[in-house]
Write an enzyme that holds these catalytic residues in place. Structure first.
Site, short mmCIF file in Angstrom:
data_model
loop_
_atom_site.label_atom_id
_atom_site.label_comp_id
_atom_site.label_asym_id
_atom_site.label_seq_id
_atom_site.Cartn_x
_atom_site.Cartn_y
_atom_site.Cartn_z
N LYS A 121 -3.67 -9.57 -9.15
CA LYS A 121 -4.26 -8.42 -8.44
C LYS A 121 -5.19 -7.59 -9.32
CE LYS A 121 0.06 -5.71 -8.61
NZ LYS A 121 0.94 -6.77 -9.15
N ASN A 144 -3.11 1.05 -9.16
CA ASN A 144 -2.24 0.45 -10.17
C ASN A 144 -3.03 -0.06 -11.37
OD1 ASN A 144 0.59 -0.36 -10.68
ND2 ASN A 144 -0.23 -2.43 -10.64
N HIS A 193 10.33 -7.85 -9.71
CA HIS A 193 10.97 -6.57 -9.35
C HIS A 193 12.23 -6.76 -8.49
CE1 HIS A 193 7.51 -4.70 -11.07
NE2 HIS A 193 6.70 -5.20 -10.17
#
Length: 451
Positions: A121, A144, A193
């Site tokens: 990303k 981010n 995560h």
């Protein structure tokens, strides 16, 4: 959104938290700050930035009991806690910086390209932002990727942009309801995560929130989770490394192509060799970036010209040097299993891989087969090296425990022959041994230079 006189508690005092305090105060809200562990030096630092700011620490529920309307969470804090559930049950609102920005952009009408995924990303966000700028658009690259979105908004003084290119993590999407991107993508889904989510499906559902609204969906035809994200009555553009799609890699011809749905005709975009980025996974990143940019109306001939001048990102499958025919590649930003699998499969030469760090609850067994196929040996470092050893058992290559990066680089070089690659792609976070992935990279480069 009218923030005037709203009582808002901002939780978390990193860059995102500070940007929320600054934005919301300027918008007329009554803002207080919370951090679970608040040192007096930090209170002094932040207090010097924001005159008269009230601070809370300790248990969040005690701070929330002070009559706040809204809890503005930094992305590092999960809202899946009993005290936050109780706050919502009493009518309190929970949001983050992306939600605050989205309400502003919806009112103003700025275009948005939104990008998420387990891997790639940051590369895709950087490439899309670069292409938008090169095509002459007033472009904001934020999220981010480094600059908190509200910091970027404050820097612009409320001036409308031609396009916002936002990199969004699953954490940022958890409490984002109003974002309506003109084009959005989930690049891929792999284990990451899982210390925060119930399971992989729960994590994928959070990523899927990026597709709110009516914008173009850019989807990975090679990823089972992404295929399931196609929404009814929405324009979707598919990219693939495996087979013909809207944007695809013709591996036999070594060309990136587009297939026009109307005519069924396939057209060459550019030769894979003309992309400066290393590795096959970056060919997928380029396909996704082209799809996103064309979805908002950027001209193809301009995009193809500028793709060939994009040099990529530091610490992302970046060649750092060569010694006696052995190439050293830095992929310190490969912090999960999917990123490392992509890096290994994207490189064609025999590899010696350096793995390890903080595993974040991941299962490393998906690396077993790819290591068997591509690697000559694996150097293990960090706190979760024993788990990686267990998960890779039976992969058919030597797994060598190393005390640190220096030893890993020396051992890897000692085993390498001309034409081999030594790849740092740890599949783990870095905080057991380093200050972050960039510091881990510096130590890797220093160890290479010490050879």
């Amino acid at each position: 959104m009218n923030w005037q006189n709203k009582k808002i508690l901002v939780a978390g005092l990193g860059g995102t938290g500070l940007s929320m305090i600054a934005f919301l105060r300027q918008a007329g809200a009554e803002v207080a700050a919370y951090d679970a562990e608040l040192k007096s030096e930090r209170v002094a630092q932040v207090g010097a930035m924001f005159d008269g700011l009230t601070f809370y620490t300790g248990e969040l529920k005690n701070a929330l009991a002070q009559g706040f309307d809204i809890l503005a969470l930094s992305p590092g804090i999960s809202e899946r806690t009993p005290e936050i559930a109780a706050f919502k049950a009493k009518g309190g609102e929970v949001l983050g910086d992306i939600e605050i920005l989205a309400r502003t952009l919806n009112q103003r009408g700025d275009k948005v390209i939104a990008i998420t995924g387990s891997n790639g990303k940051t590369t895709v966000t950087s490439l899309v932002g670069y292409l938008c700028i090169k095509c002459g658009w007033d472009t904001v690259i934020a999220g981010n990727i480094g600059t908190p979105v509200l910091e970027a908004e404050l820097q612009r003084g409320g001036k409308k942009a031609d396009v916002w290119v936002l990199e969004l993590s699953s954490f940022q999407l958890e409490n984002t309801e109003s974002l309506r991107p003109d084009a959005a993508t989930v690049l891929n889904i792999s284990e990451d995560h899982l210390d925060r989510y119930d399971n992989l499906l729960d994590y994928a559902h959070t990523k899927d929130k990026i597709f709110r609204g009516e914008g173009v969906q850019v989807l990975n035809a090679d990823d089972v989770f992404c295929k399931a994200m196609k929404r009814a009555n929405r324009t979707a553009k598919w990219f693939s490394l495996e087979h013909e799609a809207d944007y695809w890699l013709d591996a036999a011809a070594g060309r990136l192509k587009t297939s026009e749905a109307d005519s069924g005709e396939s057209e060459t975009l550019l030769a894979a060799a003309d992309i400066p980025l290393q590795g096959r996974h970056n060919q997928a990143n380029v396909l996704a970036a082209l799809a996103l940019c064309e979805a908002i109306g950027l001209p193809r001939n301009e995009l193809l010209k500028h793709v060939q001048t994009f040099q990529g990102l530091p610490h992302r499958v970046e060649k750092i040097g060569e010694k006696n025919g052995v190439t050293f590649i830095d992929d310190s930003k490969g912090t999960n299993v999917g990123a490392t699998a992509a890096a290994i499969s994207g490189l064609q030469n025999p590899l010696i891989v350096i793995l390890g760090g903080v595993g974040k609850g991941q299962d490393f067994t998906p690396l077993r087969e790819i290591v068997r196929q591509k690697a000559k040996a694996v150097m293990l470092i960090g706190v979760d090296a024993p788990q990686i050893r267990r998960d890779l058992a039976g992969c058919g290559v030597d797994l060598i425990d190393c005390a640190g990066m220096e030893e890993a680089v020396q051992n890897a070089y000692a085993r390498a022959v001309e034409g081999d690659i030594v790849l740092l792609s740890p599949a783990c976070a870095s905080f057991d041994m380093f200050n972050g992935y960039a510091h881990r990279s510096e130590v890797f480069i220093q160890a290479f230079e010490n050879l």
